[in-house]
Structures are given as C-alpha cells and as structure tokens.
Scaffold this motif. Structure first.
Motif, PDB file in Angstrom:
ATOM      1  N   VAL A 108       0.763  -1.176   0.017  1.00 40.34           N
ATOM      2  CA  VAL A 108      -0.152   0.167  -0.031  1.00 40.34           C
ATOM      3  C   VAL A 108       0.670   1.241  -0.022  1.00 40.34           C
ATOM      4  N   SER A 109       0.482   2.200  -0.913  1.00 38.62           N
ATOM      5  CA  SER A 109       1.382   3.534  -0.987  1.00 38.62           C
ATOM      6  C   SER A 109       0.655   4.661  -0.576  1.00 38.62           C
ATOM      7  N   LEU A 110       1.301   5.577   0.002  1.00 37.64           N
ATOM      8  CA  LEU A 110       0.806   6.777   0.367  1.00 37.64           C
ATOM      9  C   LEU A 110       0.413   7.606  -0.799  1.00 37.64           C
ATOM     10  N   GLU A 111      -0.788   8.138  -1.080  1.00 36.55           N
ATOM     11  CA  GLU A 111      -1.087   9.016  -2.237  1.00 36.55           C
ATOM     12  C   GLU A 111      -1.371  10.338  -1.982  1.00 36.55           C
ATOM     13  N   ASN A 112      -1.902  10.808  -0.938  1.00 33.18           N
ATOM     14  CA  ASN A 112      -2.166  12.100  -0.609  1.00 33.18           C
ATOM     15  C   ASN A 112      -2.074  12.503   1.042  1.00 33.18           C
TER      16      ASN A 112
ATOM     17  N   GLU B 238      -3.412  17.355   3.439  1.00 31.98           N
ATOM     18  CA  GLU B 238      -4.108  17.691   4.842  1.00 31.98           C
ATOM     19  C   GLU B 238      -3.702  16.872   6.093  1.00 31.98           C
ATOM     20  N   LYS B 239      -3.232  17.582   6.942  1.00 39.46           N
ATOM     21  CA  LYS B 239      -2.573  17.104   8.332  1.00 39.46           C
ATOM     22  C   LYS B 239      -3.547  15.927   8.933  1.00 39.46           C
ATOM     23  N   PHE B 240      -4.773  16.235   8.875  1.00 41.15           N
ATOM     24  CA  PHE B 240      -5.803  15.053   9.581  1.00 41.15           C
ATOM     25  C   PHE B 240      -6.743  14.399   8.631  1.00 41.15           C
ATOM     26  N   MET B 241      -6.071  14.224   7.284  1.00 42.47           N
ATOM     27  CA  MET B 241      -6.482  13.336   6.292  1.00 42.47           C
ATOM     28  C   MET B 241      -5.479  12.952   5.281  1.00 42.47           C
ATOM     29  N   HIS B 242      -5.372  11.379   5.159  1.00 38.62           N
ATOM     30  CA  HIS B 242      -4.411  10.888   4.447  1.00 38.62           C
ATOM     31  C   HIS B 242      -5.045   9.741   3.611  1.00 38.62           C
ATOM     32  N   SER B 243      -4.433   9.581   2.347  1.00 40.85           N
ATOM     33  CA  SER B 243      -5.081   8.975   1.414  1.00 40.85           C
ATOM     34  C   SER B 243      -4.090   7.972   1.146  1.00 40.85           C
ATOM     35  N   TYR B 244      -4.288   6.524   1.018  1.00 39.08           N
ATOM     36  CA  TYR B 244      -3.336   5.450   0.506  1.00 39.08           C
ATOM     37  C   TYR B 244      -4.149   4.542  -0.462  1.00 39.08           C
TER      38      TYR B 244
ATOM     39  N   LYS C 237      -6.783  -2.675  -6.084  1.00 40.43           N
ATOM     40  CA  LYS C 237      -7.830  -1.690  -6.413  1.00 40.43           C
ATOM     41  C   LYS C 237      -8.585  -1.286  -5.175  1.00 40.43           C
ATOM     42  N   ILE C 238      -7.753  -0.983  -4.002  1.00 37.36           N
ATOM     43  CA  ILE C 238      -8.252  -0.692  -2.906  1.00 37.36           C
ATOM     44  C   ILE C 238      -7.736   1.030  -2.564  1.00 37.36           C
ATOM     45  N   THR C 239      -8.745   1.642  -2.008  1.00 37.65           N
ATOM     46  CA  THR C 239      -8.331   2.957  -1.466  1.00 37.65           C
ATOM     47  C   THR C 239      -8.753   3.186   0.000  1.00 37.65           C
ATOM     48  N   TYR C 240      -7.832   3.622   0.864  1.00 31.95           N
ATOM     49  CA  TYR C 240      -7.935   3.743   2.028  1.00 31.95           C
ATOM     50  C   TYR C 240      -7.946   5.233   2.304  1.00 31.95           C
ATOM     51  N   ASN C 241      -8.902   6.110   2.856  1.00 32.92           N
ATOM     52  CA  ASN C 241      -9.121   7.345   3.336  1.00 32.92           C
ATOM     53  C   ASN C 241      -9.190   7.301   4.886  1.00 32.92           C
ATOM     54  N   ILE C 242      -8.230   7.910   5.476  1.00 31.45           N
ATOM     55  CA  ILE C 242      -8.002   7.794   6.929  1.00 31.45           C
ATOM     56  C   ILE C 242      -8.169   9.307   7.468  1.00 31.45           C
TER      57      ILE C 242
ATOM     58  N   TYR D 298     -12.130   4.811   5.740  1.00 31.27           N
ATOM     59  CA  TYR D 298     -12.896   4.313   4.607  1.00 31.27           C
ATOM     60  C   TYR D 298     -12.099   3.347   3.858  1.00 31.27           C
ATOM     61  N   MET D 299     -12.460   2.138   3.745  1.00 28.70           N
ATOM     62  CA  MET D 299     -11.607   1.262   2.840  1.00 28.70           C
ATOM     63  C   MET D 299     -12.787   1.074   1.542  1.00 28.70           C
ATOM     64  N   ILE D 300     -12.434   1.719   0.603  1.00 32.99           N
ATOM     65  CA  ILE D 300     -13.188   1.597  -0.837  1.00 32.99           C
ATOM     66  C   ILE D 300     -12.841   0.631  -1.864  1.00 32.99           C
ATOM     67  N   ILE D 301     -13.310  -0.475  -2.016  1.00 30.72           N
ATOM     68  CA  ILE D 301     -13.108  -1.234  -2.896  1.00 30.72           C
ATOM     69  C   ILE D 301     -13.662  -1.466  -4.215  1.00 30.72           C
ATOM     70  N   ASP D 302     -12.880  -1.201  -5.320  1.00 31.98           N
ATOM     71  CA  ASP D 302     -13.242  -0.838  -6.672  1.00 31.98           C
ATOM     72  C   ASP D 302     -14.138  -2.090  -6.937  1.00 31.98           C
ATOM     73  N   GLY D 303     -15.133  -1.754  -8.015  1.00 28.84           N
ATOM     74  CA  GLY D 303     -15.924  -2.807  -8.448  1.00 28.84           C
ATOM     75  C   GLY D 303     -15.293  -3.746  -9.327  1.00 28.84           C
TER      76      GLY D 303
END
Length: 224
Positions: free
Chosen positions: A53-57, A60-66, A72-77, A149-154
C-alpha cells in the motif's frame, strides 16, 4: 582441518539465514501469517495495512489517502472532533446499523455500504458491476474521533460481499484495526467546519435529525 572448515561454512550459512529472516520479519512476509504488510505512521494514528500500500495524498494534516493498486483498494483515513455525529448523518441518508467490535481497547463501529461511480458519459453508463463496496470504521474517543474508509473498486479481485465474513473485511480491514495505535491530537478539525456551518447551525441540524430518528418524521421538513 576438514571439520574446522565445515564449522566455518555452517556458521556462514547460519549468518545468511538469520539476515534473510530479519528482512522477512521487517517486511511482514513471515512471523505467523506469511502476509505482506505495509506500515504507516501519521500524527493521529499508526498501524499496518495488509498488502503493498502506498501513500497517495497527505496534503491535509488530519486526512491521508493510501492505495493498494494491485487489489484496487483505496483507504481514506481522517480524524475530527466528533466522528459519531457524522455517522448519524450518514444513517439518516440510508447507512445501516453498525457492527461493533473492540480492538486494542478502542471500540469501533463498522459499516458496510456501496456507491456507484458518477458517470456522465452517454456511451459508458454505470452498471451494477461498477459499484464500489465501502467499509467504514468509526471510533469516537474522549477528545476526538477516528474514521477509516476502505473503498474497494468494483473491478477489484477482492471479494467484498458477505459483510463481517467477507474477504475484504476478514483479510484486510480487521487486521488493519487490530494493528492500530490511536493518538490524541491538538487542533483537530471541527465536524461543523467540514460542512461549512457554524457550531450553532450544525447543532440545530443534528437536533432535527435526532427528532426524526426518535419518531418525529416531520422534523426535517423545517431543515434549512
């Protein structure tokens, strides 16, 4: 002399084996489950993802996306001062009741939902196969709440159906929760700021929502 040489060879092999084992433990390939893991650390949370899993964004200090690009999974924390009230808003919009689990002394509300990507193309309309499966983990502490948020692509190869017993939750989401250490932060974003409202305006809207949930179905008719 021959025995002495054999001892030297065995000692050298042992050193190599120990070195390899150390690398594998560090990268998460061995140590119980033979599963690759990716550690992460931010100011309000740290733990490990399953997979590469790689850091993508992290602008924002209190919001990160991986992203787990292979699966094909995105994690928004993220973290806010009051995550539980956000879930109340989601529920009035149709989100179901949560499953409740405890990990490392923290109680998590776990929700399962789906979303269909907005596709404005007249030639490529969305269908059921495009639906993204989403798992939400929410934990409200004394001073702040935590959201995953764990977002699993269709089109992911990961089976996201079956809720608590599905592959996405069992093999990916629950191990993530089990690995987490939550940290208290200063200057955590206020949830009402996320909606562009004052505290008074936001509290008014939440009061209407709670009235509606308690049976006063006309309460939301007066919402602005």
């Amino acid at each position: 002399m021959e025995n002495k040489n054999m001892i030297i060879i065995f000692a050298a092999v042992a050193v190599v084996i120990i070195a390899i084992a150390g690398i594998l433990f560090a990268t998460g390939f061995i140590g119980g489950n033979d599963v690759e893991t990716t550690p992460f650390k931010m100011s309000f949370m740290e733990g490990s993802f399953i997979g590469n899993v790689s850091l993508e964004n992290d602008k924002e200090k209190f919001m990160h996306s991986y992203e787990d690009k292979e699966n094909k999974i995105t994690y928004n924390i993220s973290t806010v001062d009051n995550s539980s009230v956000l879930m109340e808003i989601y529920q009035i919009q149709g989100l179901g009741n949560p499953e409740v689990r405890s990990f490392n002394g923290n109680e998590w509300n776990i929700y399962f939902t789906q979303a269909v990507p907005n596709n404005n193309s007249s030639t490529n309309s969305s269908n059921g196969d495009d639906a993204m499966n989403i798992i939400i983990g929410e934990s409200q502490g004394k001073k702040q709440g935590y959201l995953i948020y764990m977002i699993i692509d269709g089109k992911s190869k990961i089976n996201a159906t079956g809720k608590m017993y599905g592959e996405a939750y069992t093999n990916y989401f629950e191990p993530l929760l089990e690995s987490l250490t939550l940290k208290e932060s200063k200057n955590v974003p206020h949830i009402y700021d996320e909606f562009g409202l004052t505290k008074e305006q936001f509290d008014y809207q939440i009061d209407l929502i709670r009235q509606y949930k308690s049976g006063n179905t006309s309460a939301l008719q007066g919402a602005q």
